[in-house]
Design an enzyme around this catalytic site. Structure first.
Site, PDB file in Angstrom:
ATOM      1  CB  CYS A  27      32.029  47.214  36.099  1.00 47.45           C
ATOM      2  SG  CYS A  27      32.353  45.866  36.523  1.00 47.45           S
ATOM      3  CE  LYS A  83      28.801  44.953  40.551  1.00 46.66           C
ATOM      4  NZ  LYS A  83      30.849  44.521  40.192  1.00 46.66           N
ATOM      5  CD  GLU A  92      33.918  40.003  44.360  1.00 44.15           C
ATOM      6  OE1 GLU A  92      33.614  38.686  43.709  1.00 44.15           O
ATOM      7  OE2 GLU A  92      34.205  41.370  44.831  1.00 44.15           O
TER       8      GLU A  92
END
Ligand code: UDX
Ligand code: UDX
Length: 481
Positions: free
Chosen positions: A278, A222, A163
């Site tokens: 993140c 990612k 995501e």
């Protein structure tokens, strides 16, 4: 499960990623039943209430449109797994705090326990989608767990579907993604599963934006995307230090380089350092991976992005201390903004936490204001053992207020740590009038009208620019080696 489409989705993990993504899927795919499950009863109760567990503009509207129709939040994990055709794993993958890889490797215990639960209770064919950010080859580990616990007639096909949403803009990011990335195995069942997942996104995303890759490329992409984004911030922050030492203005430099279409103008806002759940975690994870792959030069390269970010936070705190005549002991400093960025109540790895830590280490008194972060969250972040070895000191040194004017009343300085829009429109004359003189304004987000603040009478210090007479900036103490 129907062989060609998905009717029921289960999402394990009702956090920022799982909750937001599945709410949008439910809204855009009214014929699909979506159940988001979590171990945490309190979290699920919040998802079922008017007060969602996360603050994300536009999310409540979507949840209210779908909840009770095709969107459900529950703690009945097993039942939801049994019923689902497709299962997203969206549990958190924090940096390990102990053992092998401590401080760097991602802790995959929640992913593994979700995978084992699925293997145990699933009684029909399912697609299992790794949504959480994971190290490369995590899908392979999940597949091995499935293979070792295989039941007759129960095929579990693993996909990677990272995501890319950013907090604060999650709904727009989900509705208008630059791309959707799906990784799977190069087998007929792998392709079939990728097609089914792609069809879900095709309800609202153009097919051209859906990229299909092998599983490892998807997992690595990612980490790579977050590393590249963070690297841009560290690059402009490195330039900000040069600007402060030379009289250049980092906003002008960012604009000048950003107009080069090869560089582009996004993610070039100099700041007191990036935060969030993140960037740091994923780069540390990448560094660990490179070391494990015996690529020490590559590991050192990415590690420098974090080192520069740490330097930037420390540098901003030192600037405050140096400007306040090299001592902040017993001085009152207003901290404006505690979230890691605007439009979120999330404080994970927020730079504000570290600025507060460095100032508390010097025995400054802090009055903290944030429009969305609760007092309880602020105090718990500052009392965390990695930030403060004595929680009672936090009670002595820190207070939290719900009004920016009372935060700055009687203060020696204020520091903007989060770029909340409302900070642009505060009455700075009123703030100046209520502060001790000289009144110092530290703008860690390059957000305010510095000339105006300077005209009001503030001594202004910001990132990557000298405001007012140059000697003031040069008088500050250089950071320790
Ligand atoms: C994000 C991303 O999903 C992930 O890629 C990244 O690795 C970590 O951050 P996020 O949604 O922000 O995750 O995490 P969080 O808000 O912590 O939500 C995770 C949820 O999973 C929590 O509500 C937690 O209670 C739940 N959980 C965790 C389970 O339901 N089961 C578990 O075994 C572990
Ligand atoms: C990030 C990625 O953008 C997203 O794609 C991924 O899925 C999760 O990690 P997020 O952490 O929510 O999203 O926020 P982001 O907008 O990327 O900001 C991260 C940090 O960088 C914030 O502290 C922000 O203030 C800071 N930042 C961002 C800067 O300092 N300068 C910039 O130019 C941009």
């Amino acid at each position: 499960m129907s062989t060609s489409k998905c009717c029921r989705i289960c999402c394990v993990g009702a956090g920022y990623v799982g909750g937001s993504t599945c709410s949008v899927i439910a809204w855009k795919c009214p014929e699909i039943h979506v159940t988001v499950v979590d171990l945490n009863q309190e979290r699920i109760d919040s998802w079922n209430s008017q007060s969602l567990p996360i603050y994300e503009p536009g999310l409540l509207d979507i949840v209210e449109k779908c909840r009770g129709k095709n969107l459900k939040f529950s703690t009945d994990i097993d039942q939801s797994i049994i019923e689902a055709d497709l299962i997203f794993i969206s549990v958190n993958t924090p940096t390990k705090t102990f053992g092998l890889g401590k401080g760097r490797a991602a802790d995959l215990k929640y992913i593994e326990s979700a995978a084992r639960r699925i293997a145990e209770v699933a009684n029909s064919k399912k697609i299992v989608v790794e949504k959480s950010t994971v190290p490369v080859k995590a899908a392979e580990s999940i597949s091995r767990i499935f293979a070792s616990n295989r039941k007759e007639g129960v095929e579990l096909e693993v996909l990677s579907n990272p995501e890319f949403l950013a907090e604060g803009t999650a709904i727009n990011d989900l509705l208008n993604p630059d791309r959707v990335l799906i990784g799977g195995s190069a087998t007929s069942s792998g392709y079939a599963a990728m097609k089914i997942l792609s069809q879900i996104y095709e309800h609202w995303v153009e097919k051209e934006r859906i990229i299909l890759t092998n599983t490892w490329s998807s997992e690595l992409s990612k980490l790579a995307a977050n590393a590249f984004l963070a690297q841009r911030i560290s690059s402009i922050n490195a330039m900000s230090a040069v600007c402060e030492a030379t009289g250049a203005d980092v906003t002008e430099v960012a604009h000048a380089i950003g107009t080069d279409s090869r560089i582009g103008d996004k993610f070039l806002r100099a700041s007191l350092g990036f935060g969030g759940s993140c960037f740091q975690k994923d780069i540390l994870n990448l560094v660990y991976l490179c070391e494990a792959l015996n690529l020490p030069e590559v590991a050192a390269y990415w590690n420098q992005v974090i080192a520069l970010n740490d330097y930037q936070k420390r540098r901003f705190a030192n600037r405050i201390i140096g400007s306040l005549f090299n001592t902040v002991t017993d001085k009152k400093i207003a901290i404006l903004g505690f979230a890691f960025k605007k439009d979120t109540a999330d404080t994970r790895e927020s730079s504000s936490i570290y600025i507060c830590k460095y100032l508390m280490d010097e025995e400054a008194h802090l009055v903290i204001y944030d429009p969305k972060v609760s007092r309880q969250q602020i105090l718990s972040d500052l009392k965390h053992p990695t930030i403060s070895d004595n929680p009672s000191r936090v009670d002595k040194l820190v207070s939290v207020t719900d009004d920016p004017y009372s935060a700055t009343q009687g203060a020696h300085a204020f520091a903007i740590c989060t770029e909340w829009d409302l900070f642009r429109t505060l009455d700075y004359q009123r703030i100046y009038d209520g502060m001790l003189k000289p009144a110092f304004a530290f703008d860690g987000r390059v957000l305010l009208d510095h000339d105006r603040l300077h005209d009001i009478g503030f001594q202004v210090e910001t990132i990557g620019k000298t405001v007012g007479p140059r000697e003031l900036c040069l008088a500050t103490t250089p950071p320790p080696p």
